[in-house]
Design a protein around this motif. Structure first.
Motif, PDB file in Angstrom:
ATOM      1  N   MET A  58       0.829  -1.197   0.000  1.00  0.00           N
ATOM      2  CA  MET A  58       0.000   0.000   0.000  1.00  0.00           C
ATOM      3  C   MET A  58       0.868   1.253   0.000  1.00  0.00           C
ATOM      4  SD  MET A  58      -3.153  -1.029   2.510  1.00  0.00           S
ATOM      5  CE  MET A  58      -3.879  -2.671   2.442  1.00  0.00           C
ATOM      6  N   ALA A  59       0.227   2.409  -0.067  1.00  0.00           N
ATOM      7  CA  ALA A  59       0.937   3.676  -0.254  1.00  0.00           C
ATOM      8  C   ALA A  59       1.983   3.914   0.834  1.00  0.00           C
ATOM      9  CB  ALA A  59      -0.057   4.830  -0.278  1.00  0.00           C
ATOM     10  N   TYR A  60       3.113   4.471   0.409  1.00  0.00           N
ATOM     11  CA  TYR A  60       4.201   4.902   1.301  1.00  0.00           C
ATOM     12  C   TYR A  60       4.905   3.737   2.009  1.00  0.00           C
ATOM     13  CZ  TYR A  60       2.541   9.691   0.688  1.00  0.00           C
ATOM     14  OH  TYR A  60       2.173  10.904   0.147  1.00  0.00           O
ATOM     15  N   THR A  61       4.759   2.527   1.539  1.00  0.00           N
ATOM     16  CA  THR A  61       5.529   1.436   2.121  1.00  0.00           C
ATOM     17  C   THR A  61       6.970   1.476   1.613  1.00  0.00           C
ATOM     18  OG1 THR A  61       4.669  -0.028   0.384  1.00  0.00           O
ATOM     19  CG2 THR A  61       3.579  -0.103   2.523  1.00  0.00           C
ATOM     20  N   HIS A  62       7.874   0.845   2.384  1.00  0.00           N
ATOM     21  CA  HIS A  62       9.296   0.861   2.029  1.00  0.00           C
ATOM     22  C   HIS A  62       9.885  -0.524   2.203  1.00  0.00           C
ATOM     23  CE1 HIS A  62      13.431   2.034   1.516  1.00  0.00           C
ATOM     24  NE2 HIS A  62      13.741   1.613   2.732  1.00  0.00           N
ATOM     25  N   VAL A  63      10.577  -0.993   1.177  1.00  0.00           N
ATOM     26  CA  VAL A  63      11.319  -2.255   1.215  1.00  0.00           C
ATOM     27  C   VAL A  63      12.785  -1.917   1.016  1.00  0.00           C
ATOM     28  CG1 VAL A  63      11.665  -4.515   0.157  1.00  0.00           C
ATOM     29  CG2 VAL A  63       9.351  -3.534   0.292  1.00  0.00           C
ATOM     30  N   ILE A  88       1.062 -10.348   7.141  1.00  0.00           N
ATOM     31  CA  ILE A  88       0.389  -9.055   7.007  1.00  0.00           C
ATOM     32  C   ILE A  88       0.989  -8.083   8.018  1.00  0.00           C
ATOM     33  CG2 ILE A  88      -1.796  -7.796   7.213  1.00  0.00           C
ATOM     34  CD1 ILE A  88      -3.238 -10.358   6.414  1.00  0.00           C
ATOM     35  N   LEU A  89       1.410  -6.915   7.532  1.00  0.00           N
ATOM     36  CA  LEU A  89       1.916  -5.862   8.395  1.00  0.00           C
ATOM     37  C   LEU A  89       0.932  -4.709   8.383  1.00  0.00           C
ATOM     38  CD1 LEU A  89       5.719  -5.741   7.427  1.00  0.00           C
ATOM     39  CD2 LEU A  89       4.576  -7.166   9.146  1.00  0.00           C
ATOM     40  N   GLY A  90       0.388  -4.359   9.552  1.00  0.00           N
ATOM     41  CA  GLY A  90      -0.538  -3.245   9.651  1.00  0.00           C
ATOM     42  C   GLY A  90       0.134  -1.918   9.366  1.00  0.00           C
ATOM     43  N   GLY A  91      -0.687  -0.880   9.208  1.00  0.00           N
ATOM     44  CA  GLY A  91      -0.171   0.433   8.870  1.00  0.00           C
ATOM     45  C   GLY A  91       0.887   0.928   9.835  1.00  0.00           C
ATOM     46  N   PHE A  92       1.963   1.502   9.291  1.00  0.00           N
ATOM     47  CA  PHE A  92       3.053   2.120  10.048  1.00  0.00           C
ATOM     48  C   PHE A  92       3.815   1.127  10.926  1.00  0.00           C
ATOM     49  CE2 PHE A  92      -0.077   5.385   9.105  1.00  0.00           C
ATOM     50  CZ  PHE A  92       0.702   6.288   8.417  1.00  0.00           C
ATOM     51  N   THR A  93       3.742  -0.151  10.588  1.00  0.00           N
ATOM     52  CA  THR A  93       4.592  -1.135  11.261  1.00  0.00           C
ATOM     53  C   THR A  93       6.040  -0.940  10.819  1.00  0.00           C
ATOM     54  OG1 THR A  93       2.845  -2.785  11.515  1.00  0.00           O
ATOM     55  CG2 THR A  93       5.102  -3.610  11.427  1.00  0.00           C
ATOM     56  N   LEU A  94       6.959  -1.012  11.770  1.00  0.00           N
ATOM     57  CA  LEU A  94       8.392  -0.877  11.496  1.00  0.00           C
ATOM     58  C   LEU A  94       9.094  -2.176  11.866  1.00  0.00           C
ATOM     59  CD1 LEU A  94       8.980   2.685  13.036  1.00  0.00           C
ATOM     60  CD2 LEU A  94       8.423   2.100  10.665  1.00  0.00           C
ATOM     61  N   VAL A  95       9.963  -2.654  10.987  1.00  0.00           N
ATOM     62  CA  VAL A  95      10.651  -3.924  11.201  1.00  0.00           C
ATOM     63  C   VAL A  95      12.154  -3.685  11.212  1.00  0.00           C
ATOM     64  CG1 VAL A  95      10.971  -6.295  10.419  1.00  0.00           C
ATOM     65  CG2 VAL A  95       8.763  -5.151  10.062  1.00  0.00           C
ATOM     66  N   HIS A  96      12.806  -4.097  12.294  1.00  0.00           N
ATOM     67  CA  HIS A  96      14.246  -3.929  12.497  1.00  0.00           C
ATOM     68  C   HIS A  96      15.033  -4.768  11.493  1.00  0.00           C
ATOM     69  CE1 HIS A  96      18.139  -4.033  14.614  1.00  0.00           C
ATOM     70  NE2 HIS A  96      17.707  -3.014  15.334  1.00  0.00           N
ATOM     71  N   ASP A 137       5.239 -14.609  -1.061  1.00  0.00           N
ATOM     72  CA  ASP A 137       4.058 -14.388  -1.885  1.00  0.00           C
ATOM     73  C   ASP A 137       2.847 -14.063  -1.003  1.00  0.00           C
ATOM     74  OD1 ASP A 137       5.640 -15.237  -4.081  1.00  0.00           O
ATOM     75  OD2 ASP A 137       5.094 -17.335  -3.694  1.00  0.00           O
ATOM     76  N   HIS A 138       1.872 -13.371  -1.576  1.00  0.00           N
ATOM     77  CA  HIS A 138       0.609 -13.076  -0.897  1.00  0.00           C
ATOM     78  C   HIS A 138       0.822 -12.299   0.404  1.00  0.00           C
ATOM     79  CE1 HIS A 138      -1.530 -15.709  -3.704  1.00  0.00           C
ATOM     80  NE2 HIS A 138      -0.573 -16.593  -3.514  1.00  0.00           N
ATOM     81  N   VAL A 139       1.818 -11.447   0.422  1.00  0.00           N
ATOM     82  CA  VAL A 139       2.101 -10.584   1.575  1.00  0.00           C
ATOM     83  C   VAL A 139       1.321  -9.280   1.426  1.00  0.00           C
ATOM     84  CG1 VAL A 139       3.929  -9.090   2.522  1.00  0.00           C
ATOM     85  CG2 VAL A 139       4.342 -11.543   2.181  1.00  0.00           C
ATOM     86  N   ILE A 140       0.894  -8.711   2.550  1.00  0.00           N
ATOM     87  CA  ILE A 140       0.276  -7.385   2.559  1.00  0.00           C
ATOM     88  C   ILE A 140       1.068  -6.479   3.491  1.00  0.00           C
ATOM     89  CG2 ILE A 140      -1.776  -6.019   3.107  1.00  0.00           C
ATOM     90  CD1 ILE A 140      -3.463  -8.498   2.524  1.00  0.00           C
ATOM     91  N   MET A 141       1.497  -5.331   2.964  1.00  0.00           N
ATOM     92  CA  MET A 141       2.081  -4.277   3.791  1.00  0.00           C
ATOM     93  C   MET A 141       1.161  -3.072   3.686  1.00  0.00           C
ATOM     94  SD  MET A 141       6.192  -4.620   2.975  1.00  0.00           S
ATOM     95  CE  MET A 141       6.560  -3.118   3.907  1.00  0.00           C
ATOM     96  N   ALA A 142       0.498  -2.717   4.800  1.00  0.00           N
ATOM     97  CA  ALA A 142      -0.445  -1.603   4.789  1.00  0.00           C
ATOM     98  C   ALA A 142       0.295  -0.271   4.790  1.00  0.00           C
ATOM     99  CB  ALA A 142      -1.403  -1.700   5.971  1.00  0.00           C
ATOM    100  N   ASN A 143      -0.438   0.804   4.608  1.00  0.00           N
ATOM    101  CA  ASN A 143       0.144   2.136   4.406  1.00  0.00           C
ATOM    102  C   ASN A 143       1.222   2.466   5.432  1.00  0.00           C
ATOM    103  OD1 ASN A 143      -2.672   2.023   3.339  1.00  0.00           O
ATOM    104  ND2 ASN A 143      -2.128   4.037   2.563  1.00  0.00           N
ATOM    105  N   GLY A 144       2.380   2.891   4.940  1.00  0.00           N
ATOM    106  CA  GLY A 144       3.446   3.371   5.797  1.00  0.00           C
ATOM    107  C   GLY A 144       4.279   2.291   6.463  1.00  0.00           C
ATOM    108  N   ALA A 145       3.975   1.015   6.261  1.00  0.00           N
ATOM    109  CA  ALA A 145       4.810  -0.047   6.834  1.00  0.00           C
ATOM    110  C   ALA A 145       6.184  -0.032   6.175  1.00  0.00           C
ATOM    111  CB  ALA A 145       4.147  -1.413   6.660  1.00  0.00           C
ATOM    112  N   SER A 146       7.228  -0.298   6.956  1.00  0.00           N
ATOM    113  CA  SER A 146       8.599  -0.176   6.440  1.00  0.00           C
ATOM    114  C   SER A 146       9.466  -1.321   6.931  1.00  0.00           C
ATOM    115  CB  SER A 146       9.229   1.152   6.898  1.00  0.00           C
ATOM    116  OG  SER A 146       8.542   2.254   6.344  1.00  0.00           O
TER     117      SER A 146
END
Length: 256
Positions: A112-117, A146-154, A125-134
């Motif tokens: 979704m919008a503003y996500t960062h990889v 599934i990562l909810g909005g604005f989730t941050l992963v180290h 496969d079949h992964v969802i990253m909601a808005n702002g997840a990074s």
């Protein structure tokens, strides 16, 4: 199919049936397979390969240099599979030579919008990253997570298959498969039974996963001892066996 204002490098390979919108820039060493649609004002930098039937929305930045101070313009790449949806302002960076030199993304994912990889991430496969997840560098995000909005992963963290992170989660350790996490600080909150049911995992396997969750999180056992108990009760359950395999290969400890 290709807007006259789009800039496409002569060293790019664009298959028939690709749509490229106004003012988009496709760099050298970019390969785009048939059926992919690229919106306006998208920048794709190579070496990057993009599979079939992807949809990339306006203002996305795909295949840019990694944000790593050690990066010294080495040739690294980004690989994207098929049928992914990449929404507005998403950024995906190439790998670094300190890892595998590749960032790899599977198929049928939704960014979704503003996500960062970040660099060197591996996504199933079949992964969802909601808005702002990074995702920071070197993260492994397994299929159906599934990562909810604005989730941050180290960086260097592994996220197991079918796991679910609530909005605003801060994930600093590995998350086992099938587990839900959330809150501040982020902690486990049961199993993702709804996600498993929706994807056809049997009631018996869900029951065993729930039992495994209790062994890990409710018995106060050391992780090594919890793994042994899970192996004893796993039987022919592939989901439990997958969880055991994940736990035997954690890199940062698990979120507890």
């Amino acid at each position: 199919m290709i807007h006259p204002t789009a800039l496409i490098d002569r060293k790019a390979e664009v298959a028939e049936g690709v749509t490229i919108g106004a003012y988009s820039v496709i760099g050298a060493d970019v390969k785009i397979a048939s059926g992919t649609q690229i919106g306006s004002h998208v920048v794709v930098k190579g070496p990057t390969s993009i599979g079939k039937d992807n949809r990339i929305y306006q203002f996305a930045s795909i295949g840019e240099d990694p944000q790593d101070k050690k990066y010294a313009a080495e040739v690294t790449r980004l690989e994207i599979g098929d049928r992914n949806t990449i929404r507005e302002f998403t950024s995906m960076h190439r790998g670094t030579k300190q890892d595998r030199s590749v960032t790899r993304i599977g198929s049928d994912n939704l960014f979704m919008a503003y996500t960062h990889v970040a660099h060197d991430c591996l996504i199933g496969d079949h992964v969802i990253m909601a808005n702002g997840a990074s995702l920071a560098g070197h993260v492994r995000l397994n299929s159906h997570a599934i990562l909810g909005g604005f989730t941050l992963v180290h960086q260097f963290t592994q996220i197991g298959e079918y796991s679910f992170a609530a909005m605003g989660s801060a994930i600093t350790q590995d998350v086992p498969p099938f587990i839900m996490v959330g809150g501040k600080p982020t902690r486990p909150h049961g199993i993702n039974s709804v996600g498993m049911e929706r994807n056809g995992i049997s009631a018996d396997d869900i029951r065993l996963i729930r039992k495994a969750y209790k062994i890990i999180y409710k018995t106060n056992l050391r992780l090594e001892d919890a793994i042994e108990q899970m192996e004893d009760m796993a039987g022919d359950s592939k989901p439990v066996s997958d969880m055991v395999s994940f736990l035997r290969n954690v890199t940062r400890g698990i979120l507890r």
